[in-house]
Scaffold this motif. Structure first.
Motif, mmCIF file in Angstrom:
data_model
loop_
_atom_site.group_PDB
_atom_site.id
_atom_site.type_symbol
_atom_site.label_atom_id
_atom_site.label_comp_id
_atom_site.label_asym_id
_atom_site.label_seq_id
_atom_site.Cartn_x
_atom_site.Cartn_y
_atom_site.Cartn_z
ATOM 1 N N SER A 1 0.837 -1.202 0.000
ATOM 2 C CA SER A 1 0.000 0.000 0.000
ATOM 3 C C SER A 1 0.871 1.251 0.000
ATOM 4 O O SER A 1 1.836 1.339 0.763
ATOM 5 C CB SER A 1 -0.913 0.010 1.234
ATOM 6 N N PRO A 2 0.544 2.241 -0.855
ATOM 7 C CA PRO A 2 1.345 3.472 -0.896
ATOM 8 C C PRO A 2 1.300 4.248 0.425
ATOM 9 O O PRO A 2 2.124 5.136 0.647
ATOM 10 C CB PRO A 2 0.697 4.270 -2.035
ATOM 11 N N ARG A 3 0.371 3.878 1.297
ATOM 12 C CA ARG A 3 0.290 4.557 2.609
ATOM 13 C C ARG A 3 1.238 3.927 3.630
ATOM 14 O O ARG A 3 1.497 4.509 4.677
ATOM 15 C CB ARG A 3 -1.152 4.500 3.130
ATOM 16 N N SER A 4 1.754 2.728 3.302
ATOM 17 C CA SER A 4 2.660 2.050 4.230
ATOM 18 C C SER A 4 4.096 2.520 4.001
ATOM 19 O O SER A 4 4.423 3.112 2.967
ATOM 20 C CB SER A 4 2.586 0.532 4.019
ATOM 21 N N LYS A 5 4.965 2.223 4.954
ATOM 22 C CA LYS A 5 6.372 2.620 4.837
ATOM 23 C C LYS A 5 7.008 1.943 3.628
ATOM 24 O O LYS A 5 7.722 2.577 2.845
ATOM 25 C CB LYS A 5 7.119 2.249 6.125
ATOM 26 N N LEU B 1 7.471 3.656 -4.204
ATOM 27 C CA LEU B 1 7.200 4.834 -5.033
ATOM 28 C C LEU B 1 8.452 5.685 -5.214
ATOM 29 O O LEU B 1 8.748 6.173 -6.317
ATOM 30 C CB LEU B 1 6.077 5.667 -4.419
ATOM 31 N N LYS B 2 9.198 5.853 -4.123
ATOM 32 C CA LYS B 2 10.425 6.642 -4.170
ATOM 33 C C LYS B 2 11.433 6.013 -5.137
ATOM 34 O O LYS B 2 12.054 6.720 -5.958
ATOM 35 C CB LYS B 2 11.014 6.736 -2.752
ATOM 36 N N GLN B 3 11.599 4.694 -5.061
ATOM 37 C CA GLN B 3 12.547 4.001 -5.940
ATOM 38 C C GLN B 3 12.105 4.070 -7.401
ATOM 39 O O GLN B 3 12.935 4.242 -8.307
ATOM 40 C CB GLN B 3 12.688 2.533 -5.508
ATOM 41 N N LEU B 4 10.817 3.939 -7.648
ATOM 42 C CA LEU B 4 10.309 4.022 -9.025
ATOM 43 C C LEU B 4 10.592 5.394 -9.630
ATOM 44 O O LEU B 4 11.029 5.498 -10.789
ATOM 45 C CB LEU B 4 8.795 3.747 -9.043
ATOM 46 N N LYS B 5 10.361 6.447 -8.844
ATOM 47 C CA LYS B 5 10.564 7.808 -9.351
ATOM 48 C C LYS B 5 12.044 8.137 -9.506
ATOM 49 O O LYS B 5 12.480 8.646 -10.538
ATOM 50 C CB LYS B 5 9.883 8.806 -8.411
ATOM 51 N N GLU B 6 12.833 7.844 -8.483
ATOM 52 C CA GLU B 6 14.257 8.210 -8.507
ATOM 53 C C GLU B 6 15.012 7.494 -9.628
ATOM 54 O O GLU B 6 15.965 8.048 -10.187
ATOM 55 C CB GLU B 6 14.904 7.879 -7.158
ATOM 56 N N ASN B 7 14.599 6.284 -9.933
ATOM 57 C CA ASN B 7 15.315 5.497 -10.935
ATOM 58 C C ASN B 7 14.646 5.514 -12.311
ATOM 59 O O ASN B 7 15.051 4.785 -13.210
ATOM 60 C CB ASN B 7 15.471 4.059 -10.437
ATOM 61 N N ASN B 8 13.612 6.358 -12.446
ATOM 62 C CA ASN B 8 12.944 6.568 -13.736
ATOM 63 C C ASN B 8 12.428 5.254 -14.328
ATOM 64 O O ASN B 8 12.515 5.008 -15.525
ATOM 65 C CB ASN B 8 13.900 7.248 -14.722
ATOM 66 N N ILE B 9 11.902 4.385 -13.468
ATOM 67 C CA ILE B 9 11.382 3.089 -13.905
ATOM 68 C C ILE B 9 10.071 3.296 -14.653
ATOM 69 O O ILE B 9 9.231 4.113 -14.250
ATOM 70 C CB ILE B 9 11.135 2.155 -12.699
#
Length: 820
Positions: free
Chosen positions: A479-483, A489-497
């Motif tokens: 869940s995006p609300r969980s840690k 989400l952070k890894q997907l964005k930072e690594n341009n996946i």
């Protein structure tokens, strides 16, 4: 009334509208002959508020009149509507202009349940997309699932492939007496080659029938009286099952039917093709006549089956407005087969691109687990090392865009981390190289998205940039609300996946039962790049346009959502086209005047990774460890399959509740051990453990176990004293296939489901689809199985404290008695 024309409401030709004329009036008959439960046509009639009738064969139909309209130029046309949706215009000469259709996903959901909940707007779509948002790529598809059945059938006739007797009998095709006589004579010759075989009975028959062939052109063209029905049956075998959702087992079987055409061998006994124009199926005939014209084209006159397959894939894409595709293919990691494939690609692709404007590139696909559906196939233990040895060379080719991990997602991708170390080395030398992983396709391995990213990141050399990476499916994670979810989400964005979504295949393969929780909109809102694929469109009765319409309508995407997806896709297309040009120049320089195959063979260097692939846990051969307990499931008792322990995610344990214990106690007290036996999974946990420990009446209990087990699992199974059935699957989450083979396809049964994730949902779907008829009872307090149960309305029964399991069994027994 005289026959006028017909039209189809779906890509697979399952919903047929036959039109008849009487004087100046036109009447229609809507039928669904490939769907035998009646769910599809009943649900369609209900949401369109139309009456049902029965034909002489007892099949349901919808009948009505197609009104005629006159325009301002006094032109007459008949307009066929369902509800308030204009489906097609038909002129007085019988020409049909389609305006709307039913997508494969809606058809599947209607077929699956007796109580379809989606309304007309999500069932019948206008077949058009705004130009500025139209997707122009297929970035997630598979070579042998791409072409529609009609094209494969035409290719089979044109290349006069060998068609096995086994499939003739399996599909109950009708042949002429002369064809049967010829086949029987050939079969007798083949049988003599197996006189010393160790195979017996049906296994020997299967082997002989697999090696006895009829020329496919002969089967169709010299049997025109039966051609129409035979083509319908063959077409049906080339897509996943019709009456509801399929599971991965069904997909693997469909691939075997398709391999006859896509990997076909030409018959030695050729026939003239001069009666091709008499084929009764218009689409097969049209394609075949074009193939005969291609014979006069110097660019295509010597095409192999594979080259013609590429040509027709490109033609299909051009028709759909697709200009760029990346197709996964396992051939590119096989030593000599890859070289032959690339040689054929280089020979024909410039002509194909010149005609269609479609650029086709490939992802070299490696299997995350060995293939088990092909019984005689022996996968070497070091198959991934062999794959990497070949990939080091084929990755240099401009038509190879990257690699892919394919196969059913039933193992943690982290166990393959050593493979990624080698892939990252390839990406270091080629920044355009794409690493794609099938991850997040089902809910059993919610770590697989984050683990896929970690596998790449952790293997990077110091200072190495993150390679281009795509994740196929991406449906399930935390869940995006969980840690954990926020970190993903952070890894997907930072690594341009890039995430690739294939809605129709998710639904048709039982990985998605509720559309309201699909994560695509949430990912787009977070700024994550998302694109569309088809996953091998023809397998699921879809195409690029149908898929985009389904995404947009079913998930209620806004114009901004579509714009974001379009921008992500455009960037990938531009990158791919540039990568091809750059790699082509480098490849030509590398090869020079030498033979391409010799150069690539030199680049294939041995790779050693084996020690790190086990995931750190040694596993043992179940057949050896448990040989004293292996016993066939008895035929004098009805199997009761108990779910509640072995069919969860790897890190999730079933919580046994007092209410659940009470229901299981009640069940054991009610059932007779002389009439039923229990069949469970391999973990002996949760309700399985409770069953074993409270088996006071002495029920026979069988545990289906994977081919490879841990020492701890072996000890537990020995101590429990249960009988054992060993699956052909090495992974625990794949053993549901053995339940299907040993129980659901063969005999009546009962499923009692207390808990489980995707493996349990697959087993329940197999029980529903099986020939043996299974009573399916689900504990209403199981949140994880609720969506699956809801999608099977009318086929499953809930039990709990208010509706005890014994009461439900009595109700089922009463229903069965009334039917008989």
């Amino acid at each position: 009334m005289t026959y006028f024309t017909c039209l189809f409401l779906d890509t697979e030709k399952d919903i047929i509208v036959s039109l008849y004329k009487e004087l100046d009036k036109v009447f229609y008959v809507l039928s669904t002959p490939n769907h035998h439960t009646g769910n599809l046509i009943r649900n369609l009639a209900r949401i369109c508020d139309l009456p049902l009738s029965q034909n002489r064969e007892g099949m349901l139909e919808i009948r009505g009149e197609v009104p005629c309209y006159v325009d301002s130029y006094n032109n007459e046309s008949y307009i066929f509507r369902l509800g308030d949706v204009e489906i097609a215009n038909i002129d007085k000469d019988g020409n049909v202009l389609m305006k709307a259709a039913i997508p494969a996903i809606a058809k599947t959901l209607m077929s699956q349940t007796k109580d379809y909940q989606l309304g007309l707007p999500k069932t019948i779509f206008k077949t058009r997309v705004r130009k500025e948002y139209k997707f122009n790529s297929d970035l997630h598809t598979h070579m042998n699932g791409n072409l529609p059945g009609d094209i494969l059938i035409a290719l089979g006739i044109y290349h006069q492939i060998r068609y096995p007797l086994y499939y003739v009998k399996k599909l109950e095709l009708k042949l002429t007496e002369a064809q049967w006589d010829k086949l029987e004579r050939q079969r007798a010759k083949v049988a003599r080659q197996f006189v010393s075989s160790d195979l017996k009975g049906k296994y020997l028959d299967r082997r002989i029938n697999d090696n006895t062939f009829i020329n496919f052109a002969d089967l169709i063209l010299n049997n025109l009286d039966n051609a129409e029905m035979n083509i319908v049956k063959i077409r049906g075998s080339l897509a996943v099952i019709k009456d509801g959702q399929a599971v991965f087992t069904n997909l693997e079987k469909v691939y075997l039917y398709r391999y006859v055409f896509t990997k076909g061998a030409e018959s030695e006994d050729k026939i003239p093709l001069n009666t091709a124009y008499l084929i009764p199926d218009e689409d097969v005939k049209k394609a075949l006549m074009q193939m005969l014209r291609d014979r006069e084209n110097p660019d295509y006159c010597n095409n192999t089956i594979f080259q013609d397959k590429l040509l027709w894939i490109a033609r299909n894409y051009k028709r759909q407005g697709v200009c760029y595709a990346e197709i996964s293919d396992t051939t590119l990691v096989k030593k000599y087969e890859s070289l032959e494939m690339l040689k054929q690609v280089h020979a024909v692709m410039p002509s194909i691109y010149g005609e269609t404007g479609v650029m086709i590139r490939f992802l070299a696909a490696m299997r995350r687990i060995p293939l088990t559906i092909v019984k005689d196939a022996i996968t070497p233990a070091n198959y991934l090392e062999q794959n990497l040895e070949v990939l080091r060379a084929t990755a240099l080719d401009p038509y190879v865009a990257g690699c892919d991990f394919v196969g059913e997602e039933i193992n943690d991708i982290i166990t393959l981390k050593p493979v990624f170390k080698e892939l990252v080395k390839i990406a270091a030398a080629d920044p355009s190289f794409v690493i794609r992983v099938h991850a997040g396709e089902n809910d059993s391995l919610k770590d697989n998205i984050s683990h896929s990213i970690a596998c790449v990141k952790d293997c990077l050399a110091p200072g190495q940039a993150m390679p281009k990476m795509r994740l196929g499916h991406g449906l399930y994670t935390y869940s995006p609300r969980s840690k954990k979810g926020r970190e993903v989400l952070k890894q997907l964005k930072e690594n341009n996946i890039v995430l690739e979504f294939q809605l129709t295949s998710n639904v048709r393969l039982n990985n998605l039962n509720s559309l309201d929780k699909h994560p695509l909109k949430a990912y787009l809102k977070q700024g994550i790049r998302c694109v569309q694929g088809t996953d091998g469109a023809a397998l699921y009765g879809t195409d690029s346009v149908d898929e985009q319409l389904s995404l947009a309508k079913m998930l209620e995407l806004s114009e901004n959502d579509l714009r974001l997806m379009k921008e992500a896709e455009t960037g990938i297309i531009e990158e791919g086209q540039k990568a091809y040009s750059d790699k082509k120049a480098a490849f030509l320089s590398l090869v020079g005047k030498r033979d391409m195959e010799d150069v690539l063979l030199e680049k294939m260097k041995t790779v050693k990774i084996g020690k790190g692939l086990s995931g750190g846990v040694k596993r043992l051969d179940a057949n050896t460890e448990l040989k004293g307990q292996i016993k066939e499931i008895t035929w004098d008792r009805v199997p009761v399959v108990l779910l509640g322990g072995s069919f969860n995610t790897e890190k999730r344990a079933t919580r046994v509740t007092p209410e659940g214990e009470k229901q299981l106690d009640m069940l054991m007290k009610y059932l007779n051990p002389d009439e039923v036996c229990f069949v469970i999974g391999h973990k002996l946990s949760g309700y399985e453990k409770y069953l074993v420990e409270h088996n006071k009446k002495g029920f026979r209990i069988y545990a289906v176990v994977p081919a490879l087990i841990t020492k701890q699992e072996a000890v537990k199974l020995k101590e429990a004293g249960v009988y054992i059935r060993v699956s052909t699957e090495a992974e625990g989450m794949g053993i549901y296939k053995s339940f299907n083979y040993e129980i659901f396809e063969r005999r009546p049964s009962m499923v009692v489901a207390f808990d489980g994730n995707s493996a349990a949902a697959n087993l329940i779907q197999e029980a529903k689809n099986g020939k043996g008829q299974s009573a399916i009872l689900i504990f209403s307090k199981s949140k994880t199985l609720l969506q699956k149960a809801t999608s099977l309305h009318g086929y499953v029964y809930f039990f709990d404290g208010d509706a005890p399991i014994t009461q439900k069994i009595k109700e089922l027994s009463d229903k069965t008695l009334k039917k008989s």
